[in-house]
Scaffold this active site. Structure first.
Site, PDB file in Angstrom:
ATOM      1  N   ARG A   1       0.839  -1.185   0.000  1.00 16.57           N
ATOM      2  CA  ARG A   1       0.000   0.000   0.000  1.00 16.57           C
ATOM      3  C   ARG A   1       0.884   1.249   0.000  1.00 16.57           C
ATOM      4  O   ARG A   1       1.889   1.317   0.715  1.00 16.57           O
ATOM      5  CB  ARG A   1      -0.932   0.015   1.234  1.00 16.57           C
ATOM      6  CG  ARG A   1      -2.074  -0.967   1.151  1.00 16.57           C
ATOM      7  CD  ARG A   1      -3.046  -0.613   0.031  1.00 16.57           C
ATOM      8  NE  ARG A   1      -4.149  -1.560  -0.106  1.00 16.57           N
ATOM      9  CZ  ARG A   1      -4.134  -2.653  -0.842  1.00 16.57           C
ATOM     10  NH1 ARG A   1      -3.036  -2.987  -1.496  1.00 16.57           N
ATOM     11  NH2 ARG A   1      -5.196  -3.422  -0.938  1.00 16.57           N
TER      12      ARG A   1
ATOM     13  N   GLU B   1      -4.294   7.128  -5.715  1.00 15.21           N
ATOM     14  CA  GLU B   1      -4.428   6.436  -6.998  1.00 15.21           C
ATOM     15  C   GLU B   1      -5.730   6.842  -7.675  1.00 15.21           C
ATOM     16  O   GLU B   1      -6.758   6.923  -7.002  1.00 15.21           O
ATOM     17  CB  GLU B   1      -4.396   4.918  -6.781  1.00 15.21           C
ATOM     18  CG  GLU B   1      -3.077   4.431  -6.189  1.00 15.21           C
ATOM     19  CD  GLU B   1      -3.046   2.926  -5.931  1.00 15.21           C
ATOM     20  OE1 GLU B   1      -4.047   2.234  -6.245  1.00 15.21           O
ATOM     21  OE2 GLU B   1      -2.025   2.436  -5.411  1.00 15.21           O
TER      22      GLU B   1
ATOM     23  N   HIS C   1      -0.921  -0.492  -9.808  1.00 17.41           N
ATOM     24  CA  HIS C   1      -1.585  -1.374  -8.848  1.00 17.41           C
ATOM     25  C   HIS C   1      -2.145  -2.619  -9.539  1.00 17.41           C
ATOM     26  O   HIS C   1      -3.331  -2.934  -9.449  1.00 17.41           O
ATOM     27  CB  HIS C   1      -2.691  -0.629  -8.100  1.00 17.41           C
ATOM     28  CG  HIS C   1      -2.925  -1.166  -6.721  1.00 17.41           C
ATOM     29  ND1 HIS C   1      -3.372  -0.402  -5.676  1.00 17.41           N
ATOM     30  CD2 HIS C   1      -2.776  -2.418  -6.200  1.00 17.41           C
ATOM     31  CE1 HIS C   1      -3.491  -1.136  -4.589  1.00 17.41           C
ATOM     32  NE2 HIS C   1      -3.130  -2.367  -4.885  1.00 17.41           N
TER      33      HIS C   1
END
Length: 322
Positions: free
Chosen positions: A234, A263, A282
């Site tokens: 993360r 994000e 991601h």
């Protein structure tokens, strides 16, 4: 009974779709994977029994506006996008799908490490621009130490792969008792001890009060000179201005990041200016194999709760409501 599900993304893996179809469930999707307002609008107007949450924010407003909601399952393991407190206040369990995408994430962590060590994006760009730039600034990883913060399913797999290319692996994980046998990695008693010995540091831990911005100016300074930082967990684990400064100063040789604090990455984010940061959007758990495994687990766990009030306590992030 027909249960109504919301998947907070435009798609769900085939295995998860089959689980829900076989149970006669109805399934809605988002049109825009990053639109939290669409999530809020849908949940305020439709009577969902369950939400499978991808990466878009699942806010308190969304949770509170859906009185029929009984269960939330994260499509993965990190729940920083979910307002867990709001779910807990309503007695709604929030589940995760541990280990289901571990192999895909581990492989990406290794890929980012290799790419960062050899500056592959830089050379790809040079060739695309018509240049034939050769450099001896890459880092050979054989014999180097890979430090793992967190030694769960993903960390263990990363260590196993790294060992095969001749790296030494070490880890710090306060959840694992000291002296626990580990074939592929040496255990350190403190984060500080791990940092000072890690030529490559890879993060594999959740975000909480103890780990938020755990990599900051002070901890980055404890790494050996020209170390590499890898993050497939993360973005909130890293103090991003401190990481940028360490790269600018040459303290770090490179970084490989699959996740950032905000994000999608803002267009004006400083990380976009660094040729020695390898970034992916991601995608650690987004191989077809991983998506199928995660979707199956998420769908089945929700159904187990809705149909039988059965729950895997180890997968529940708010067990106080059980």
């Amino acid at each position: 009974m027909t249960y109504k599900f919301l998947m907070t993304a435009p798609a769900l893996g085939a295995a998860g779709r089959k689980v829900l179809a076989d149970a006669g469930c109805e399934l809605d999707y988002l049109q825009n994977a990053n639109d939290f307002e669409e999530v809020e609008q849908l949940m305020s107007t439709r009577a969902y029994d369950a939400v499978i949450s991808r990466t878009v924010t699942l806010s308190a407003k969304a949770i509170e506006s859906c009185p029929s909601l009984k269960i939330i399952c994260k499509h993965g393991v990190g729940v920083t996008n979910i307002d867990v407190a709001a779910a807990t206040a309503r007695g709604i369990p929030v589940l995760t799908t541990p280990a289901t995408n571990a192999q895909s994430v581990a492989e990406l962590a290794i890929g980012l490490m290799l790419s960062a060590a050899r500056q592959l994006p830089f050379f790809q760009h040079e060739i695309a621009e018509g240049r034939w730039t050769r450099s001896s600034e890459g880092i050979e990883l054989f014999g180097k130490t890979l430090g793992l913060v967190g030694y769960g399913e993903i960390g263990r797999r990363v260590a196993h792969i790294a060992k095969a290319i001749g790296m030494r692996a070490a880890f710090f994980d306060p959840a694992i008792p000291l002296g626990t046998d580990s074939t592929d990695a040496v255990q350190y008693a403190s984060l500080q001890e791990l940092l000072k010995n890690s030529n490559v540091l890879s993060l594999h831990c959740p975000v909480n009060k103890a780990t938020e911005k755990m990599l900051n100016a002070d901890t980055l300074a404890q790494l050996p000179d020209r170390a590499i930082v890898i993050n497939t967990s993360r973005g909130e684990l890293i103090d991003e201005p401190a990481l940028a400064q360490a790269l600018t100063d040459g303290k770090l040789a490179a970084a490989g990041l699959d996740t950032v604090a905000v994000e999608p990455l803002p267009l004006d984010h400083p990380f976009r200016q660094f040729s020695n940061i390898v970034m992916t959007p991601h995608i650690g758990g987004t191989t077809p194999e991983a998506l199928d495994a995660v979707s199956r687990s998420a769908a089945q766990q929700c159904l187990d709760f809705l149909q039988q009030q059965r729950i895997n306590a180890r997968a529940c992030v708010n067990p106080e409501i059980l």
